[in-house]
Design a protein around this motif. Structure first.
Motif, mmCIF file in Angstrom:
data_model
loop_
_atom_site.group_PDB
_atom_site.id
_atom_site.type_symbol
_atom_site.label_atom_id
_atom_site.label_comp_id
_atom_site.label_asym_id
_atom_site.label_seq_id
_atom_site.Cartn_x
_atom_site.Cartn_y
_atom_site.Cartn_z
ATOM 1 N N ALA A 1 0.843 -1.196 0.000
ATOM 2 C CA ALA A 1 0.000 0.000 0.000
ATOM 3 C C ALA A 1 0.883 1.252 0.000
ATOM 4 O O ALA A 1 2.009 1.234 0.497
ATOM 5 C CB ALA A 1 -0.898 0.004 1.228
ATOM 6 N N HIS A 2 0.340 2.318 -0.580
ATOM 7 C CA HIS A 2 1.077 3.573 -0.654
ATOM 8 C C HIS A 2 0.189 4.722 -0.200
ATOM 9 O O HIS A 2 -1.016 4.700 -0.393
ATOM 10 C CB HIS A 2 1.561 3.835 -2.086
ATOM 11 C CG HIS A 2 2.531 2.815 -2.565
ATOM 12 N ND1 HIS A 2 3.851 2.836 -2.208
ATOM 13 C CD2 HIS A 2 2.372 1.734 -3.355
ATOM 14 C CE1 HIS A 2 4.466 1.804 -2.758
ATOM 15 N NE2 HIS A 2 3.591 1.120 -3.461
ATOM 16 N N SER A 3 0.817 5.740 0.352
ATOM 17 C CA SER A 3 0.090 6.929 0.782
ATOM 18 C C SER A 3 -0.336 7.727 -0.450
ATOM 19 O O SER A 3 0.226 7.552 -1.534
ATOM 20 C CB SER A 3 0.982 7.795 1.677
ATOM 21 O OG SER A 3 2.004 8.401 0.891
ATOM 22 N N PRO A 4 -1.318 8.628 -0.290
ATOM 23 C CA PRO A 4 -1.704 9.485 -1.416
ATOM 24 C C PRO A 4 -0.523 10.276 -1.982
ATOM 25 O O PRO A 4 -0.403 10.442 -3.197
ATOM 26 C CB PRO A 4 -2.761 10.410 -0.819
ATOM 27 C CG PRO A 4 -3.362 9.604 0.282
ATOM 28 C CD PRO A 4 -2.201 8.821 0.848
ATOM 29 N N GLN A 5 0.377 10.743 -1.140
ATOM 30 C CA GLN A 5 1.549 11.495 -1.613
ATOM 31 C C GLN A 5 2.453 10.612 -2.460
ATOM 32 O O GLN A 5 2.978 11.048 -3.489
ATOM 33 C CB GLN A 5 2.327 12.101 -0.441
ATOM 34 C CG GLN A 5 3.500 12.952 -0.863
ATOM 35 C CD GLN A 5 3.112 14.139 -1.755
ATOM 36 O OE1 GLN A 5 1.991 14.612 -1.745
ATOM 37 N NE2 GLN A 5 4.063 14.596 -2.546
#
Length: 69
Positions: free
Chosen positions: A41-45
């Motif tokens: 998973a990745h952050s929006p940034q």
């Protein structure tokens, strides 16, 4: 993610529509689908940074920021 190129640029660079200038008219209407796979998973940034890299690579997008008076 999909939408007109202008929308994708707005998301990638965290800017509002009125803050964008230039570009051909088709960036407002041509729909593009960005489909990619990442590990975990990745952050929006982080997603924004990956989208920036994709736009710069695919469209040779060049962007700069300036303050207008």
């Amino acid at each position: 993610m999909e939408g007109p190129l202008r929308f994708l640029i707005r998301f990638a660079y965290s800017v509002q529509d009125y803050q964008l200038e230039g570009g051909p008219d088709w960036i407002k209407s041509a729909i593009y689908v960005v489909d990619g796979k990442t590990a975990g998973a990745h952050s929006p940034q982080e997603m924004r940074l990956m989208l920036r890299a994709a736009l710069e690579g695919r469209f040779a997008l060049k962007m700069h920021r300036e303050t207008k008076k």
